[in-house]
Motif scaffolding. Sequence first.
Motif, PDB file in Angstrom:
ATOM      1  N   THR A 254       0.823  -1.209   0.000  1.00 51.74           N
ATOM      2  CA  THR A 254       0.000   0.000   0.000  1.00 51.74           C
ATOM      3  C   THR A 254       0.862   1.266   0.000  1.00 51.74           C
ATOM      4  O   THR A 254       0.339   2.373  -0.075  1.00 51.74           O
ATOM      5  CB  THR A 254      -0.908   0.063   1.241  1.00 51.74           C
ATOM      6  N   GLY A 255       2.185   1.116   0.134  1.00 48.77           N
ATOM      7  CA  GLY A 255       3.051   2.287   0.218  1.00 48.77           C
ATOM      8  C   GLY A 255       3.075   2.873   1.623  1.00 48.77           C
ATOM      9  O   GLY A 255       3.702   3.899   1.875  1.00 48.77           O
ATOM     10  N   GLY A 256       2.395   2.209   2.544  1.00 47.69           N
ATOM     11  CA  GLY A 256       2.389   2.669   3.940  1.00 47.69           C
ATOM     12  C   GLY A 256       3.696   2.330   4.638  1.00 47.69           C
ATOM     13  O   GLY A 256       4.602   1.724   4.048  1.00 47.69           O
ATOM     14  N   CYS A 257       3.798   2.737   5.903  1.00 51.08           N
ATOM     15  CA  CYS A 257       5.016   2.471   6.670  1.00 51.08           C
ATOM     16  C   CYS A 257       5.056   1.000   7.088  1.00 51.08           C
ATOM     17  O   CYS A 257       4.017   0.357   7.187  1.00 51.08           O
ATOM     18  CB  CYS A 257       5.042   3.348   7.920  1.00 51.08           C
ATOM     19  N   LEU A 258       6.253   0.472   7.333  1.00 51.80           N
ATOM     20  CA  LEU A 258       6.369  -0.881   7.873  1.00 51.80           C
ATOM     21  C   LEU A 258       6.178  -0.796   9.383  1.00 51.80           C
ATOM     22  O   LEU A 258       7.035  -0.284  10.109  1.00 51.80           O
ATOM     23  CB  LEU A 258       7.728  -1.491   7.534  1.00 51.80           C
ATOM     24  N   GLU A 259       5.025  -1.307   9.821  1.00 46.11           N
ATOM     25  CA  GLU A 259       4.644  -1.127  11.229  1.00 46.11           C
ATOM     26  C   GLU A 259       5.634  -1.773  12.196  1.00 46.11           C
ATOM     27  O   GLU A 259       5.915  -1.220  13.256  1.00 46.11           O
ATOM     28  CB  GLU A 259       3.240  -1.696  11.476  1.00 46.11           C
ATOM     29  N   GLU A 260       6.148  -2.925  11.815  1.00 47.16           N
ATOM     30  CA  GLU A 260       7.020  -3.629  12.763  1.00 47.16           C
ATOM     31  C   GLU A 260       8.279  -2.813  13.079  1.00 47.16           C
ATOM     32  O   GLU A 260       8.704  -2.730  14.238  1.00 47.16           O
ATOM     33  CB  GLU A 260       7.393  -5.005  12.196  1.00 47.16           C
TER      34      GLU A 260
END
Length: 380
Positions: A254-260
Amino acid sequence: MENKWVLPLALSLFITVLSLAAAAKPVLPPVFIFGDSTADVGTNNFLPASKARADFPPNGIDFPGTSKPTGRFSNGLNSADFLARYFGYKRSPSPFLSLKTTSLQKKKFNGINFASGGSGLLDTTGQTMLTLMKFGTGNIPFGASFKNQKKFISLTEQIQQFSSVKNNLTALMGSVATEKFLKDSLIFISTGSNDLFGYYHSKSSIPKEKFLSSLEVAYENHLKTLYNLGARKFGIISIAPIGCCPSQRIFNATGGCLEELNDNAIAFHSRLDALLCKLSSEYKGMKYSLGNSYEMTINVIQNPLPFNFTQVAAACCGTGKLNAENFCKRGANLCLNRDQYLFWDRFHPTQAASKLAAIALYSGGPQFVSPINFSQLAKA
Ligand SMILES: *[C@@H]1O[C@H](CO)[C@@H](O)[C@H](O)[C@H]1NC(C)=O
Ligand SMILES: *[C@@H]1O[C@H](CO)[C@@H](O)[C@H](O)[C@H]1NC(C)=O
Ligand SMILES: *[C@@H]1O[C@H](CO)[C@@H](O)[C@H](O)[C@H]1NC(C)=O
Ligand SMILES: *[C@@H]1O[C@H](CO)[C@@H](O)[C@H](O)[C@H]1NC(C)=O
């Protein structure tokens, strides 16, 4: 005429007063900077085998006065420079590796930058990191062999270099004056991102808590070593939301941040907060200020317009998706409105973003820097 000498005398008195005033200007605190590429001002330029380097254009395109690359991973100055500026200097002190044997004898000697791109809290970090992240591909001739040469200066070595500087200063001005010099010095440390990148991308089987705990132990040891060498005032810059770097967003569909990665940065900040609180109660005279890079950066990412940013996901300089599939180098795409980008290249902030961070560290409130801000640290 009796009055003949009055004017020249008055003038010379005036000049004396002026020069006394200049000499009486508040003495600036010496500054010693440690860490990774977020604070490197050219250390790796001295390491031919290093792949984590930025001594080629368009890096430095906005560097004040010259528009030339310096080794900083930025279009201009970085946070180390802006911090030094707020304390009264023109920019960061020079890299240790650039020092001449006469540098320490200069009356205006007031600090050194040891930071080296690619390094981390763990001595093992840079090695795996560099191969995993394909740092700066294309700058090293194919097949070149640098097997036994240094690719970066680990934090352990940076502190050894600081120790050697202490020995030189002691030889020059004696142990009492050196002790006072170091006690008044500001020690800035900006590191940890490369350790988290290495852990995440190596898909390590070490449990998360165990890994973070090993980073905390490493930080504790580095701080104790610096304290034992005479350092007292620590300005610590914790890990930014590195899952939001363009280089990491491209791993998210999605182009979002990598949450981990972001979760690990938050978890490490809490550990660092507790560690510094504990150390400062155990070690007499230790003072610290902990900058929360996560808070300050996520604020800008979630609400960029008040900070005059219009692009917080893509890199200004690079190629491919989000300009983040390869490093910033000659021939890469280059944005025009560089002050409106949060990221200069796939990992590093622009000069504009670095300035904002330094302002928050220097004069921010407890949300961004605690228990005191950097300007208070200098006076503490
Ligand atoms: C510090 O001292 C060592 C040993 O005397 C010398 O080789 C080195 O050049 C000195 N470094 C600086 C920066 O003065
Ligand atoms: C990718 O980004 C979305 C937000 O756009 C987020 O909800 C998701 O957790 C992210 N995926 C990973 C693997 O971090
Ligand atoms: C944003 O830009 C405006 C107009 O140039 C300026 O007045 C303001 O100080 C800037 N804000 C920040 C946070 O830099
Ligand atoms: C931080 O720094 C400024 C001076 O630069 C000081 O006046 C201010 O009180 C400090 N802010 C907080 C909230 O501690």
